[in-house]
Design a protein around this motif. Structure first.
Motif, PDB file in Angstrom:
ATOM      1  N   MET A  16       0.797  -1.234   0.000  1.00 33.70           N
ATOM      2  CA  MET A  16       0.000   0.000   0.000  1.00 33.70           C
ATOM      3  C   MET A  16       0.826   1.279   0.000  1.00 33.70           C
ATOM      4  N   HIS A  17       2.151   1.133   0.104  1.00 30.15           N
ATOM      5  CA  HIS A  17       2.979   2.350   0.183  1.00 30.15           C
ATOM      6  C   HIS A  17       4.155   2.309  -0.779  1.00 30.15           C
ATOM      7  N   ILE A  18       3.953   1.581  -1.882  1.00 28.78           N
ATOM      8  CA  ILE A  18       5.036   1.546  -2.866  1.00 28.78           C
ATOM      9  C   ILE A  18       5.268   2.954  -3.408  1.00 28.78           C
ATOM     10  N   ALA A  19       6.530   3.335  -3.433  1.00 33.59           N
ATOM     11  CA  ALA A  19       6.899   4.649  -3.959  1.00 33.59           C
ATOM     12  C   ALA A  19       8.242   4.519  -4.653  1.00 33.59           C
ATOM     13  N   ASP A  20       8.472   5.380  -5.595  1.00 34.90           N
ATOM     14  CA  ASP A  20       9.788   5.462  -6.224  1.00 34.90           C
ATOM     15  C   ASP A  20       9.985   6.942  -6.532  1.00 34.90           C
ATOM     16  N   VAL A  21      10.249   7.676  -5.452  1.00 33.13           N
ATOM     17  CA  VAL A  21      10.225   9.139  -5.516  1.00 33.13           C
ATOM     18  C   VAL A  21      11.213   9.667  -6.554  1.00 33.13           C
ATOM     19  N   HIS A  22      12.369   9.023  -6.658  1.00 32.25           N
ATOM     20  CA  HIS A  22      13.375   9.505  -7.612  1.00 32.25           C
ATOM     21  C   HIS A  22      12.912   9.343  -9.061  1.00 32.25           C
ATOM     22  N   GLY A  55       4.313   8.049  -4.575  1.00 32.20           N
ATOM     23  CA  GLY A  55       3.896   6.999  -3.677  1.00 32.20           C
ATOM     24  C   GLY A  55       2.423   6.684  -3.650  1.00 32.20           C
ATOM     25  N   ALA A  56       2.177   5.468  -3.146  1.00 35.84           N
ATOM     26  CA  ALA A  56       0.817   5.006  -2.909  1.00 35.84           C
ATOM     27  C   ALA A  56       0.438   5.386  -1.478  1.00 35.84           C
ATOM     28  N   THR A  57      -0.842   5.296  -1.179  1.00 34.79           N
ATOM     29  CA  THR A  57      -1.291   5.597   0.175  1.00 34.79           C
ATOM     30  C   THR A  57      -2.370   4.610   0.575  1.00 34.79           C
ATOM     31  N   GLY A 106      10.940   4.100   2.910  1.00 35.31           N
ATOM     32  CA  GLY A 106      12.299   3.622   3.134  1.00 35.31           C
ATOM     33  C   GLY A 106      13.341   4.723   3.169  1.00 35.31           C
ATOM     34  N   GLY A 107      12.951   5.909   3.612  1.00 34.73           N
ATOM     35  CA  GLY A 107      13.908   7.012   3.741  1.00 34.73           C
ATOM     36  C   GLY A 107      14.196   7.719   2.423  1.00 34.73           C
ATOM     37  N   LYS A 108      13.387   7.410   1.391  1.00 35.34           N
ATOM     38  CA  LYS A 108      13.722   7.951   0.070  1.00 35.34           C
ATOM     39  C   LYS A 108      13.010   9.256  -0.260  1.00 35.34           C
ATOM     40  N   THR A 109      12.414   9.879   0.731  1.00 37.13           N
ATOM     41  CA  THR A 109      11.863  11.213   0.510  1.00 37.13           C
ATOM     42  C   THR A 109      12.022  12.020   1.789  1.00 37.13           C
ATOM     43  N   THR A 110      11.899  13.321   1.668  1.00 37.16           N
ATOM     44  CA  THR A 110      11.812  14.168   2.847  1.00 37.16           C
ATOM     45  C   THR A 110      10.566  15.040   2.683  1.00 37.16           C
ATOM     46  N   VAL A 111      10.032  15.467   3.811  1.00 40.93           N
ATOM     47  CA  VAL A 111       8.827  16.295   3.793  1.00 40.93           C
ATOM     48  C   VAL A 111       9.108  17.569   4.616  1.00 40.93           C
ATOM     49  N   PRO A 112       9.872  18.502   4.015  1.00 41.09           N
ATOM     50  CA  PRO A 112      10.278  19.692   4.765  1.00 41.09           C
ATOM     51  C   PRO A 112       9.179  20.751   4.796  1.00 41.09           C
TER      52      PRO A 112
END
Lengths: 342, 326
Positions: free
Chosen positions: A109-115, A120-122, B106-112
């Motif tokens: 439910m929280h898969i993300a690949d921000v780069h 992300g999912a929620t 998994g630490g791959k974002t920040t929320v400033p």
């Protein structure tokens, strides 16, 4: 009233078409595997599978560029694959492994690949609509030409955050395309039983934006519809609400007996399978031969086998002592509470 | 040094950070043209324009959530929720998305981001405009909770919060906006997680935050007239909490009074009492005493509001109880 987008039927270059097909097949293979692993209790936790809706994510994602952003939902595996997600990293995440996209902290439910632009999912229905809207505000302020695709379901459109967010985006003319995946049910409750409108896209008229309906089983229709909305957003002409009519083959989750819908209805939609439709189109238009189409499927199957092996056999679980990692950026848990890292 | 109002200190902090960093912007209800319900953003629109100082609709969830998304996409939003009570509407977005995304991903974002709000009683505006809900947010791993009591702290801490990479709930107090205090003319910041010892003493430790910290100081002054030497700690930040400062003081005095403007039941100060029990139990000469608000909704009527919220007199009385002089 929202308009139904006319069917496209026109195919693009072979490589592009093969990629769309491969992504759809990958999502299906992934979801079939997830369902199997859940049934065998190999996979823990909750997964909401996307099988049946593949053309929506794949078509929409084919309409944006690398620098653009998306927000996803609890039924988010398809968005992740379509945004370039790697099957083995996704399955490792679902298995709670350190090698997964989120190091096993988030799961399905929280898969993300921000780069890669997947914010992300929620697990909260409609929870990411304000987040996507804020990301679009950032895009507008940064002036780098980015747009946001914000995915959610029919159920989310009854939540207050949907209305607050679309109002905000309408007022500020934000570069965002809201994509409602209308799969006809919010868990068990049919749209017609809980929604004042038959077409979610009609709600756009309240927020000074266009509402467009598209057949969510036709990947090229989705791509063309979203591409038009993306172009408008990039040109500073504001948001669009796209409603894709689609269907989830499985229940809401693996424990759902599907008592709220009929076998006839399921059969009707399975005959309109998005992968079958696209395969047929590519063969009819002679974009790809049957042999080439089979080869794509074989490639996907092989990747899925490798992904399963990677996730189940080759990947470690997170070390228990890593429990406190990344709760805060720049702080760690110490004896007396949080401590700032040097 | 200049003497500034608390509200001016907040505005100055935002303005300075906006001049320093183009990613910083303000949004919220009535923050632009009106200048904020308590005038804490007055003048910002004139300097920075409507692109960076944004009036929003009355949409608390969208304000908080949009701040989360904007932060993840590279901006540094300073969003305002007009009353602490309205954080209930914004809570999912702030806690479930903002506070957890870094961990879940998994630490791959920040929320400033900073969510400014104001709480507390004192204006006879009753149960939906007077609350102190800080304990709820201290119970949510992933967010910081900062509650300054002076103009100096408000400015220095807010600047730090805007620069920090974590989501911060910055809670002002409606009865402090008109308070004055000395603020340096030159640039300064205050680190998070450092309490301030307002007054040193050896007989009893009195701990408070936000408006209660001022009442703790007042109580200490009156206790001094009666020959009681109280040490006063202003927590300034509830998360991260300066546990070490508290323990050092407790080890010296052996007696503790905890104060808070939030209801007594499950109050954040109960966590402080527990940390003292865990780490300094042997130093205690008396049970820890708490002076909190009554376990009632905050009433409108001035006599009832005064009865509900801890007064200086109640803090003095509590200090005497722990000293066995009641």
């Amino acid at each position: 009233m929202a308009m139904l987008k006319a069917a496209v039927g026109k195919t693009g270059p072979k490589e592009e078409m093969a990629l769309l097909l491969k992504q759809m097949m990958s999502i299906r293979a992934f979801e079939d595997k997830v369902f199997e692993l859940l049934a065998r209790a190999v996979l823990k936790g909750a997964s909401h599978v996307y099988a049946g809706e593949e053309a929506v994510a794949v078509g929409a994602m084919a309409a944006i560029g690398k620098k653009d952003l998306i927000t996803s939902t609890h039924r988010g595996h398809g968005h992740c694959v379509a945004r370039g997600g790697v099957l083995k990293l996704m399955l490792a995440e679902l298995c709670g492994k350190e090698t997964g996209y989120c190091r096993g902290r988030g799961g399905s439910m929280h898969i993300a690949d921000v780069h890669a632009g997947n914010l992300g999912a929620t697990g909260i229905v409609a929870g990411n609509i304000p987040v996507g809207t804020g990301a679009a505000l950032a895009c507008k302020m940064k002036k780098e030409g980015q747009v946001v695709l914000c995915f959610f379901g029919d159920g989310a459109s009854n939540n207050g955050t949907f209305h607050e967010s679309l109002n905000m985006a309408g007022v500020w003319k934000l570069p965002i395309v809201y994509i409602c995946e209308n799969n006809l049910y919010g868990m068990s409750v049919a749209v017609k039983r809980c929604c004042t409108v038959e077409n979610i896209a009609d709600r756009a008229s309240a927020y000074d934006m266009d509402g467009v309906i598209v057949d969510g089983q036709h990947v090229l229709d989705v791509q063309a519809t979203v591409a038009e909305a993306v172009e408008k957003a990039r040109a500073g002409k504001g948001p669009t609400l796209v409603e894709a009519k689609t269907y989830r083959y499985r229940g809401h989750s693996s424990s759902d007996p599907r008592v709220y819908r009929t076998k006839e209805e399921e059969k009707y939609w399975q005959e309109r399978d998005p992968i079958k439709i696209f395969r047929q189109l590519l063969a009819e238009k002679k974009v790809m031969t049957e042999k080439e189409l089979d080869a794509v499927q074989a490639e996907v199957d092989a990747e899925m086998v490798a992904a399963e092996n990677f996730a189940l056999n080759e990947s470690p679980y997170p070390a228990p002592e890593a429990l406190f990692d990344d709760v805060y950026a720049g702080w760690r848990q110490g004896k007396y509470g949080l401590e700032k890292l040097a | 040094m200049s003497v500034k109002f608390y509200r001016e200190a907040i505005r100055d902090a935002i303005a300075e950070e906006m001049r320093r960093d183009p990613r910083v912007f303000v949004m919220g209800e009535d923050v632009a043209v009106y200048g904020g319900a308590y005038s804490a953003t007055k003048g910002l629109l004139e300097e920075f324009g409507e692109e960076r100082i944004r009036d929003t609709a009355i949409s608390e969830a969208a304000i908080a959530g949009a701040a989360v998304g904007a932060a993840m996409a590279g901006m540094r939003p300073v969003a305002e929720i007009m009353y602490f009570d309205f954080m209930t509407i914004a809570m999912d977005q702030f806690v479930n998305q903002g506070g957890k995304n870094r961990y879940m991903f998994g630490g791959k974002t920040t929320v400033p981001m900073v969510l400014r709000t104001e709480g507390g009683a004192g204006r006879c505006i009753a149960a939906q405009h007077s609350q102190s809900l800080e304990a709820w947010f201290c119970h949510a791993p992933g967010v910081f909770v900062v509650m300054p009591s002076t103009p100096y702290d408000a400015k220095g801490l807010l600047k730090t919060c805007i620069r920090d990479d974590n989501p911060v709930l910055f809670v002002e107090h409606k009865m402090l906006y008109g308070e004055k205090g000395e603020v340096p003319d030159e640039e300064y910041t205050i680190p998070l997680g450092q309490a301030a010892v307002r007054r040193t003493g050896k007989d009893v430790t009195i701990i408070g935050y936000s408006r209660m910290a001022l009442r703790c100081e007042e109580a200490a002054k009156k206790l001094a007239e009666q020959g009681i030497d109280a040490e006063v700690i202003d927590l300034r930040c509830l998360q991260p909490l300066d546990t070490k400062c508290i323990l050092e003081s407790v080890k010296k005095t052996g007696r503790v009074v905890l104060t808070s403007e939030a209801p007594q039941n499950a109050n954040f100060v109960c966590e402080i009492a527990q940390r003292i029990t865990e780490h300094a139990f042997d130093y205690l000469d008396a049970p820890v005493v708490r002076v909190c608000a009554a376990d009632t909704p905050v009433p409108m009527s001035p006599t009832l509001e005064d009865e509900c919220i801890p007064t200086t007199a109640k803090i003095i009385a509590a200090a005497k109880v722990v000293l066995g002089k009641a």
